[in-house]
Design a protein around this motif. Sequence first.
Motif, PDB file in Angstrom:
ATOM      1  N   GLY A   1      13.087  14.491  58.996  1.00 66.78           N
ATOM      2  CA  GLY A   1      13.571  13.833  57.947  1.00 66.78           C
ATOM      3  C   GLY A   1      14.461  14.560  56.866  1.00 66.78           C
ATOM      4  N   ASP A   2      14.556  15.693  57.079  1.00 65.01           N
ATOM      5  CA  ASP A   2      15.310  16.487  56.085  1.00 65.01           C
ATOM      6  C   ASP A   2      16.856  16.296  56.186  1.00 65.01           C
ATOM      7  N   MET A   3      17.518  16.483  55.418  1.00 65.60           N
ATOM      8  CA  MET A   3      19.148  16.341  55.603  1.00 65.60           C
ATOM      9  C   MET A   3      19.451  17.328  56.954  1.00 65.60           C
ATOM     10  N   ARG A   4      20.130  16.470  57.778  1.00 68.52           N
ATOM     11  CA  ARG A   4      20.542  17.256  58.928  1.00 68.52           C
ATOM     12  C   ARG A   4      21.693  17.950  58.892  1.00 68.52           C
ATOM     13  N   ALA A   5      21.964  19.151  59.592  1.00 67.71           N
ATOM     14  CA  ALA A   5      22.880  19.830  60.008  1.00 67.71           C
ATOM     15  C   ALA A   5      23.862  19.364  61.031  1.00 67.71           C
ATOM     16  N   GLU A   6      24.862  19.980  61.449  1.00 66.38           N
ATOM     17  CA  GLU A   6      25.697  19.240  62.410  1.00 66.38           C
ATOM     18  C   GLU A   6      24.985  19.255  63.843  1.00 66.38           C
ATOM     19  N   HIS A   7      24.399  20.259  64.224  1.00 70.85           N
ATOM     20  CA  HIS A   7      23.697  20.127  65.574  1.00 70.85           C
ATOM     21  C   HIS A   7      22.453  20.249  65.640  1.00 70.85           C
TER      22      HIS A   7
ATOM     23  N   CYS B   1      14.047  22.194  60.381  1.00 73.06           N
ATOM     24  CA  CYS B   1      12.930  22.174  61.497  1.00 73.06           C
ATOM     25  C   CYS B   1      13.336  22.659  62.849  1.00 73.06           C
ATOM     26  N   GLY B   2      15.026  22.737  62.837  1.00 68.41           N
ATOM     27  CA  GLY B   2      15.353  23.305  63.927  1.00 68.41           C
ATOM     28  C   GLY B   2      15.640  22.429  65.344  1.00 68.41           C
ATOM     29  N   HIS B   3      15.129  21.358  65.117  1.00 69.84           N
ATOM     30  CA  HIS B   3      15.313  20.199  66.168  1.00 69.84           C
ATOM     31  C   HIS B   3      16.743  19.954  66.676  1.00 69.84           C
ATOM     32  N   MET B   4      17.076  19.660  67.820  1.00 68.94           N
ATOM     33  CA  MET B   4      18.512  19.337  67.864  1.00 68.94           C
ATOM     34  C   MET B   4      18.772  18.055  67.575  1.00 68.94           C
TER      35      MET B   4
ATOM     36  N   GLN C   1      19.892  11.995  58.343  1.00 69.13           N
ATOM     37  CA  GLN C   1      18.582  12.895  58.121  1.00 69.13           C
ATOM     38  C   GLN C   1      18.213  13.259  59.702  1.00 69.13           C
ATOM     39  N   CYS C   2      17.489  14.349  59.839  1.00 71.12           N
ATOM     40  CA  CYS C   2      16.867  14.804  60.902  1.00 71.12           C
ATOM     41  C   CYS C   2      15.866  13.561  61.659  1.00 71.12           C
ATOM     42  N   TRP C   3      16.002  13.305  62.860  1.00 71.67           N
ATOM     43  CA  TRP C   3      15.191  12.348  63.374  1.00 71.67           C
ATOM     44  C   TRP C   3      13.787  12.901  63.512  1.00 71.67           C
ATOM     45  N   SER C   4      13.436  14.080  63.416  1.00 71.23           N
ATOM     46  CA  SER C   4      12.097  14.815  63.703  1.00 71.23           C
ATOM     47  C   SER C   4      11.321  14.943  62.220  1.00 71.23           C
TER      48      SER C   4
END
Lengths: 127, 241
Positions: B32-38, B43-46, B27-30
Amino acid sequence: MAYSDKVLDHYTNPRNVGTMDKNAGEVGTGLVGAPECGDVMKLQIRVNPETKIIEDAKFKTFGCGSAIASSSLATEWVKGKTVEEALAIKNTDIVKELSLPPVKIHCSVLAEDAIRAAISDWKKKQA
Amino acid sequence: MSEQNAGLKTAPMQLQVIQERQLSQHQCWSCGDMRAEHFCAACGHMQPAEPTDFFSFFGLPRKLEVDEAALEKEFYQLSRKLHPDLYSRASAREQHWSLEKTSQLNDAFRTLKDPITRTEYLLNLEGIQLEEQSKVATEQARAFGVEKKQTVPAELLEEAFELNMMLEEAKAGGVDDDLRAQLVATRDSLTARLGRMQDELRAAWKKWDNGNRAAIDEMVDVLNRRSYLSNLVRDLQEVLS
């Protein structure tokens, strides 16, 4: 990466460069290569038929300084040894003597392969 | 996110650690959504820099037929988006990720864009260490008192040796017109052979990409033979220039 003094010495002043007649009965020829770097090494020995002592050795190597130094040292070491004694030379002995770094260990492997190949060629001729 | 945190408070310590780890991986650290590769798709956060193989870095399967033009395009896009300049005012960890990912990106692109280094890299991932194999073969030959079997045909070594001799003489004795013509012809025929090896390699790629592991041996064989010829072409070029 800097070469050790011993490598530089063999590289700038290689011992026993040359070739022998590969068809002569008392001559054994080993031609080996290292596919990792494309180096080619030829090592030849002349064996006394009575004593089985390697009386002369020559090499010609196309490769880096460590490959040249390893084969130069190998010819020095096999000279005066019997065939059986020469077979006991290990690549790790060469690594130690020349202080080769890990990335150049394959050069010493090549030199051991060359000694073994030359002796094997000579043995075939004796059969 | 807040619901999850509430749940975690009552969870035993160990479970909490596991859940946090899963969170960081998936999950995205920012947000909490399922994260993509980079970058997070929501939310677009790295996303954090993690140790990864070069294929995964580009989101590619471990296959050898690669669209090199598309790879290059992806490389330039990612270099712009990951560039450390963009993160000069971000948190310390984001600055660090940006540097880390940029360095991974450069290594991954440099390795994958070239057919030969890409193949070598894949073989490495599959546990093929050519140098290690060679050392082990030498040790076995020593133990059994036999000659080591060379990885390429004896004729190829002979040929490489003779051509090297010719090159050495050319370097020492100078190159007249006749010799130059001979060297050019040799270079051209070696270059043609390298081209045919490239075809052999591509044929092996196809097999690998279709799930045939036997292709590994074929690739190793081509790469072993190739190194001698490519060295010779390089050295011929040097003498001719």
